[in-house]
Write an enzyme that holds these catalytic residues in place. Structure first.
Site, PDB file in Angstrom:
ATOM      1  N   ASP A 186     -79.769  -4.694 -26.303  1.00  0.00           N
ATOM      2  CA  ASP A 186     -80.823  -4.365 -25.762  1.00  0.00           C
ATOM      3  C   ASP A 186     -80.838  -4.663 -23.906  1.00  0.00           C
ATOM      4  O   ASP A 186     -81.716  -4.282 -23.523  1.00  0.00           O
ATOM      5  CB  ASP A 186     -82.171  -5.248 -26.192  1.00  0.00           C
TER       6      ASP A 186
ATOM      7  N   LYS B 163     -89.895  -6.204 -23.824  1.00  0.00           N
ATOM      8  CA  LYS B 163     -89.553  -4.844 -24.184  1.00  0.00           C
ATOM      9  C   LYS B 163     -90.194  -4.434 -25.639  1.00  0.00           C
ATOM     10  O   LYS B 163     -89.787  -5.202 -26.471  1.00  0.00           O
ATOM     11  CB  LYS B 163     -87.981  -4.617 -24.383  1.00  0.00           C
TER      12      LYS B 163
END
Length: 297
Positions: free
Chosen positions: A148, A17
């Site tokens: 996240d 990410k």
């Protein structure tokens, strides 16, 4: 994408990410920071495999596997916590699984490796067990595992806000080359948050309907920031060295730190990514350097 193996096993890529932009916009009374982030995924990451077994097990390999060995009790690992959380939420007894993590991403590096691993574990355990949970319940489980994890579970470019729980789709993105660089240091996210001097920055600027060209995205990004970058550099000055190396390369069109660091990225033409990565490896053999592309989902 989940792949089913020839022995009833399942595997998927836990993609890195990347925060192309990360604004810290406030802080809640409970201490959690509010953010506004333009988040994408790379076509590189860890690989998680899950297979039915007589008894549960968890093994790790890969270049960064040793960094997880002896890192605390087994139940502190996000992969195992994700499977345990799914078991608890479903109210059903899950069959034993042999879980193997191929750890290809640096640990504590600002590119969501642990969160991506947890999201992959949720997807694989759901597929392997046949459990049917509502999207809202899955989102809640992901959020309990980490801020996240929801965006990693969604697995698509997104604008993250709140403390990470609010996700909105991004405009269509063009094909973009991406090079990730980590200098081999772990940066503590809590330490970076403590070092922030300003916690009430403006949110991201307005987004267009689409980014038709790579140049359009880069132009928009130039009006954004990573508000954690100055604090990370103060704690780990080598981050500035990585950024300087990226900015000095003619193929790098835009560079910045991702998340809380220390991984930095460069955007470039897709055909230039491999050359840029090779040059950086030759000049800095101690750095982790990976050429990839921005993934559209």
């Amino acid at each position: 994408m989940i792949r089913r193996g020839h022995r009833a096993g399942f595997s998927c890529l836990a993609r890195a990410k990347i925060n192309l932009a990360l604004h810290i916009t406030g802080r809640r009374e409970d201490g959690y920071h509010l953010l506004d982030s333009f988040t994408i995924f790379a076509e590189t990451g860890d690989r998680l495999r899950l297979q039915a077994a007589e008894s549960s097990s968890f093994t790790v390999s890969g270049p960064f596997g040793p960094a997880l060995a002896g890192g605390g009790p087994a139940d502190s690992n996000l992969v195992l916590r994700a499977i345990a959380a799914l078991h608890k939420a479903s109210g059903k007894s899950l069959r034993p699984f042999a879980v193997h993590l191929e750890k290809n991403l640096p640990v504590a590096s600002g590119i969501g490796g642990g969160s991506a691993d947890a999201a992959a574990a949720l997807r694989l355990a759901l597929e392997a067990s046949g459990i049917d949970l509502s999207p809202s319940m899955l989102h809640s489980i992901a959020m309990e595992l980490g801020a996240d994890v929801p965006v990693c579970l969604a697995g698509r470019p997104a604008r993250m806000s709140g403390i990470g729980e609010i996700l909105a789709p991004l405009p269509p993105l063009p094909r973009i080359g991406l090079v990730l660089v980590n200098p081999g240091v772990a940066v503590s996210t809590p330490a970076v948050f403590r070092a922030l001097e300003v916690r009430d920055n403006p949110p991201l600027p307005a987004l267009p309907e689409a980014f038709s060209r790579r140049e359009d995205l880069i132009c928009w990004l130039e009006g954004t920031r990573n508000d954690m970058q100055p604090a990370a550099i103060a704690l780990s000055p080598v981050v500035a060295d990585v950024l300087a190396a990226l900015e000095a390369h003619p193929a790098a069109e835009f560079s910045r730190m991702s998340g809380s660091g220390a991984t930095c990225f460069a955007l470039c033409a897709p055909k230039a990514a491999q050359e840029l990565a090779q040059d950086l490896r030759a000049r800095h053999p101690g750095w982790w350097v990976e050429a990839s592309e921005v993934s559209g989902g």
